[in-house]
Design a protein around this motif. Structure first.
Motif, PDB file in Angstrom:
ATOM      1  N   ASP A   1      22.586  56.325   0.142  1.00  0.00           N
ATOM      2  CA  ASP A   1      21.269  56.350   0.951  1.00  0.00           C
ATOM      3  C   ASP A   1      20.316  57.011   0.446  1.00  0.00           C
ATOM      4  O   ASP A   1      19.196  56.624   0.593  1.00  0.00           O
TER       5      ASP A   1
ATOM      6  N   SER B   1      18.680  54.060  -1.419  1.00  0.00           N
ATOM      7  CA  SER B   1      17.778  53.474  -0.718  1.00  0.00           C
ATOM      8  C   SER B   1      16.383  53.961  -0.368  1.00  0.00           C
ATOM      9  O   SER B   1      15.445  53.422  -0.461  1.00  0.00           O
ATOM     10  N   LEU B   2      16.699  55.693  -0.304  1.00  0.00           N
ATOM     11  CA  LEU B   2      15.478  56.177  -0.025  1.00  0.00           C
ATOM     12  C   LEU B   2      14.395  56.149  -1.302  1.00  0.00           C
ATOM     13  O   LEU B   2      13.400  56.131  -1.040  1.00  0.00           O
TER      14      LEU B   2
ATOM     15  N   LYS C   1      12.523  52.966  -0.842  1.00  0.00           N
ATOM     16  CA  LYS C   1      11.614  52.782   0.164  1.00  0.00           C
ATOM     17  C   LYS C   1      10.306  53.598  -0.196  1.00  0.00           C
ATOM     18  O   LYS C   1       9.679  53.161   0.161  1.00  0.00           O
TER      19      LYS C   1
ATOM     20  N   GLN D   1       8.276  51.571  -2.657  1.00  0.00           N
ATOM     21  CA  GLN D   1       7.798  50.574  -2.053  1.00  0.00           C
ATOM     22  C   GLN D   1       6.754  50.981  -0.678  1.00  0.00           C
ATOM     23  O   GLN D   1       6.175  50.123  -0.205  1.00  0.00           O
ATOM     24  N   THR D   2       6.570  52.289  -0.245  1.00  0.00           N
ATOM     25  CA  THR D   2       5.681  52.704   0.885  1.00  0.00           C
ATOM     26  C   THR D   2       4.584  53.718   0.261  1.00  0.00           C
ATOM     27  O   THR D   2       4.989  54.762   0.065  1.00  0.00           O
TER      28      THR D   2
ATOM     29  N   SER E   1       4.584  57.406   1.797  1.00  0.00           N
ATOM     30  CA  SER E   1       5.706  58.239   1.643  1.00  0.00           C
ATOM     31  C   SER E   1       5.351  59.689   1.629  1.00  0.00           C
ATOM     32  O   SER E   1       4.384  60.118   0.961  1.00  0.00           O
TER      33      SER E   1
ATOM     34  N   ASN F   1      11.096  64.815   0.600  1.00  0.00           N
ATOM     35  CA  ASN F   1      12.055  64.352   1.355  1.00  0.00           C
ATOM     36  C   ASN F   1      13.669  64.787   1.368  1.00  0.00           C
ATOM     37  O   ASN F   1      14.299  64.436   0.456  1.00  0.00           O
TER      38      ASN F   1
END
Length: 302
Positions: free
Chosen positions: A249, A252-253, A256, A259-260, A263, A267
């Motif tokens: 997880d 994956s964060l 993310k 690519q974002t 953001s 986090n």
């Protein structure tokens, strides 16, 4: 020019408007030999990125070096010359750096009084100065590109002081403050900065920590023995009530966030971390720290 590109151009009334292919993005990941770093290498590789997987002993790696678009580089975050040499090699290999993930680090436990100067400097050099050094090394390239992202991995111990983790918490608090300031400083150059603050995840951290006793004093022998036994018992089983989170997880964060563009700066990830943040809102930090202290420290006076 390839045949497919020629065919596309001949069927277009205005070939000059055909967009150029976007360059493949490149991520540099420190501490890639295990844990979050290793999983992040695989996540970015699967997503089509070039991956510069850095570690102190790349010659021992026998999996990541078999993956397409993954290149291993030697890097010691405590050695500035090593960092600068590796970043230069990454640029020569891939031509650009779009994301830096400062993941390398370890935890130092124990009484601050018993920590030697060498142990103190090792913790701060690895967890804090290493972040500064790698960040300084990539910034000139990102600034020229006018874009890039930097992801710094801290911990819940970077949000609140944890028992017997004075040095570790200090190093992670420092990275938190550094990252917050950089988010303002680098915005003008199109460079994003983010924090990932994991709770308890099964990454091998429990077998990679060190216990500071370089200046051990006989006066703390009993208390040290009680705490080390308590710590061994605590790390031998999943933390209650949530257990360990899935480290995938976190990887994956990382992808993310890279690519974002929008953001968030901070986090927190993990059921335990999110629960602690909610509890802090409800109880206030002072009462929460008392609860943590009671739960995470043995009764040394018993």
């Amino acid at each position: 020019m390839s045949t497919s590109i020629k065919q596309t151009a001949s069927s277009t009334t205005n070939p000059t408007t055909t967009p150029a292919a976007m360059p493949v993005k490149t991520v540099v990941i420190t501490g890639a030999s295990s844990g979050f770093g290793r999983l992040a290498c695989k996540a970015f590789q699967k997503a089509g990125w070039n991956v510069a997987a850095t570690m102190r002993s790349p010659e021992r790696e026998n999996e990541l070096n078999t993956l397409r678009n993954v290149q291993l580089f030697p890097l010691d975050v405590c050695d500035r010359q090593s960092i600068e040499s590796t970043i230069t090699s990454v640029m020569e290999t891939f031509g650009r750096i779009d994301c830096l993930i400062n993941n390398a680090g370890y935890g130092a436990f124990g009484f601050l009084e018993e920590a030697s100067e060498e142990e103190i400097m090792q913790q701060m050099n690895t967890n804090f100065l290493g972040v500064i050094n790698t960040t300084q090394a990539v910034l000139p390239y990102m600034r020229k590109q006018k874009e890039g992202s930097i992801i710094n991995v801290t911990s819940l111990a970077g949000l609140m002081g944890m028992p017997m983790l004075s040095l570790y918490s200090a190093s992670k608090f420092a990275v938190e403050g550094l990252t917050e300031s950089l988010s303002h400083e680098l915005a003008e150059f199109g460079i994003r900065v983010h924090l990932i603050e994991p709770g308890a995840f099964k990454t091998g951290f429990s077998s990679a920590y060190s216990f500071n006793e370089g200046q051990a004093t006989p006066e703390l022998n009993r208390e040290r023995g009680v705490y080390k036994k308590f710590l061994d018992n605590m790390l031998a089983e999943p933390p209650k009530p949530f257990g360990y989170g899935d480290p995938q997880d976190v990887a994956s964060l990382m992808l993310k966030i890279a690519q974002t563009p929008k953001s968030p700066l901070r986090n927190v990830i993990g059921k335990d971390g999110k629960s602690l943040m909610l509890t802090q809102k409800l109880l206030g930090k002072k009462r929460l720290l008392k609860v943590i202290g009671n739960a995470a420290m043995p009764k040394l006076s018993a």
